[in-house]
Motif scaffolding. Sequence first.
Motif, short mmCIF file in Angstrom:
data_model
loop_
_atom_site.label_atom_id
_atom_site.label_comp_id
_atom_site.label_asym_id
_atom_site.label_seq_id
_atom_site.Cartn_x
_atom_site.Cartn_y
_atom_site.Cartn_z
N ASP A 24 5.05 54.79 54.05
CA ASP A 24 5.64 53.46 54.00
C ASP A 24 5.19 52.70 52.75
O ASP A 24 4.02 52.77 52.35
N GLY A 25 6.13 51.98 52.14
CA GLY A 25 5.81 51.16 50.98
C GLY A 25 6.09 51.83 49.65
O GLY A 25 5.88 51.23 48.59
N MET A 26 6.56 53.06 49.67
CA MET A 26 6.84 53.79 48.44
C MET A 26 8.11 53.30 47.76
O MET A 26 9.09 52.95 48.42
N GLN A 27 8.10 53.33 46.44
CA GLN A 27 9.31 53.15 45.64
C GLN A 27 9.60 54.48 44.96
O GLN A 27 8.69 55.27 44.70
N HIS A 28 10.87 54.71 44.66
CA HIS A 28 11.27 56.01 44.13
C HIS A 28 12.06 55.86 42.83
O HIS A 28 12.65 54.81 42.55
N ARG A 29 12.11 56.94 42.08
CA ARG A 29 12.91 57.00 40.86
C ARG A 29 14.36 57.33 41.19
O ARG A 29 14.67 57.84 42.27
N GLY A 30 15.23 57.08 40.23
CA GLY A 30 16.60 57.52 40.32
C GLY A 30 17.40 56.94 41.46
O GLY A 30 18.38 57.54 41.91
N GLY A 31 17.00 55.78 41.95
CA GLY A 31 17.74 55.15 43.04
C GLY A 31 17.57 55.82 44.39
O GLY A 31 18.31 55.51 45.33
N LEU A 32 16.59 56.73 44.51
CA LEU A 32 16.38 57.39 45.79
C LEU A 32 15.84 56.41 46.83
O LEU A 32 15.17 55.44 46.50
N ARG A 33 16.12 56.73 48.07
CA ARG A 33 15.58 55.97 49.18
C ARG A 33 14.91 56.92 50.16
O ARG A 33 15.36 58.05 50.34
N THR A 34 13.84 56.44 50.76
CA THR A 34 13.18 57.24 51.79
C THR A 34 14.13 57.49 52.94
O THR A 34 14.74 56.56 53.46
N THR A 35 14.27 58.75 53.34
CA THR A 35 15.11 59.07 54.50
C THR A 35 14.28 59.21 55.77
O THR A 35 14.79 59.01 56.86
N HIS A 36 13.00 59.55 55.61
CA HIS A 36 12.10 59.68 56.75
C HIS A 36 10.74 59.07 56.37
O HIS A 36 10.12 59.51 55.41
N SER A 37 10.31 58.08 57.13
CA SER A 37 9.02 57.45 56.87
C SER A 37 7.88 58.30 57.42
O SER A 37 7.96 58.79 58.55
N LEU A 38 6.85 58.46 56.62
CA LEU A 38 5.65 59.16 57.06
C LEU A 38 4.65 58.14 57.57
O LEU A 38 4.24 57.23 56.82
N ARG A 39 4.26 58.27 58.83
CA ARG A 39 3.33 57.34 59.44
C ARG A 39 2.35 58.12 60.32
O ARG A 39 2.74 59.10 60.95
N PRO A 40 1.08 57.70 60.36
CA PRO A 40 0.13 58.36 61.25
C PRO A 40 0.65 58.35 62.69
O PRO A 40 1.10 57.32 63.20
N GLY A 41 0.63 59.50 63.30
CA GLY A 41 1.11 59.63 64.67
C GLY A 41 2.62 59.75 64.79
O GLY A 41 3.15 59.90 65.90
#
Length: 240
Positions: free
Chosen positions: A105-122
Motif C-alpha cells: 500500500d502507498g506505492m506509486q508506479h511508472r508508466g501510468g500503472l496502477r496496483t491491481t492487488h494490494s500487498l498487506r500483512p495477513g
Amino acid sequence: MQSDFPIATPHGEIRQIFKDVFIVTGSVMMVPGIQLSRNMIILREGEALTLISTVRLNDQGLKALEALGRVENIVKLGAYHLGVHNGLDDPFYVDRYAANLWAVDGMQHRGGLRTTHSLRPGGEMPVTQASLFTYDSSKMPEGMLLLHKEGGVLVSADSLQNWAEVDEFFSKNAAIRMQQAGFIKPANIGPEWLRVCQPEPKEFARVAELDFAHLIPSHGTPILNTAKEEFQTTFAKQPF
C-alpha cells in the motif's frame, strides 16, 4: 506491444536457488558511468510465475524465463529501491504478459500503472505459503516477502542487502563510490534506504523474530542457511 520501454541492460543467466525459486542478476545505469547490479527474483507455482523486483531481460533471457512458465504476477516490495530504477521495468512485464501488479500500500508506479492487488500483512499473496512483512514506520513503503518453505526464505527489496563484494555488473566508478558509501558489506542494511526512510529501531527487532534461514535480496547474493544469525549480528552493531 509498446516499444518505448527502457532497453535490456547486461545481465546473467537465470539460476535456481531452491525448488521453484530462481534469481537473475542484472544491472542498471544510475547515471552515466555509474552502473550497479540488481536482482530479479522469480517464484514458480505450477505454471504461474511471479517476478519480484523486475529486471528486463534480453530476448535470450526472455526465452529462458518463458521456458519456466507463464508470467502472471509482478511484485513491487519497495517504494525507494535505489531511487532511479524503482519499478523501472514493471511496465515492460505488465504490458508483455498482461500480468497482475502487486504492491505494498502507498506505492506509486511508472508508466501510468496502477496496483491491481494490494500487498498487506495477513492479506492475499501472489503465491501460497507466503506472508508479508512491512516496515510500518518507514517514510516510504517497504516490505519483504517471507516464503514458508525451505526453513524460511526472506525476499527483500532495499532494506536487507548482501553486496559482500562488487560483482561483474558494477562499473569501476560505481564500485568505488558504493564502497565509500557503505553498500559493499555482507548482511547489510541498505545505507541510503536507512537514511531516507528512517525506520524505527524496533522494526529490526521484528525482523529478527521472523522465522527464516535464508535471504534472497534484490541487491547482492543470496545468503543460505545463516541469514537470520548474520542479520541479528548486523542489527546488534547498529548505532540506533
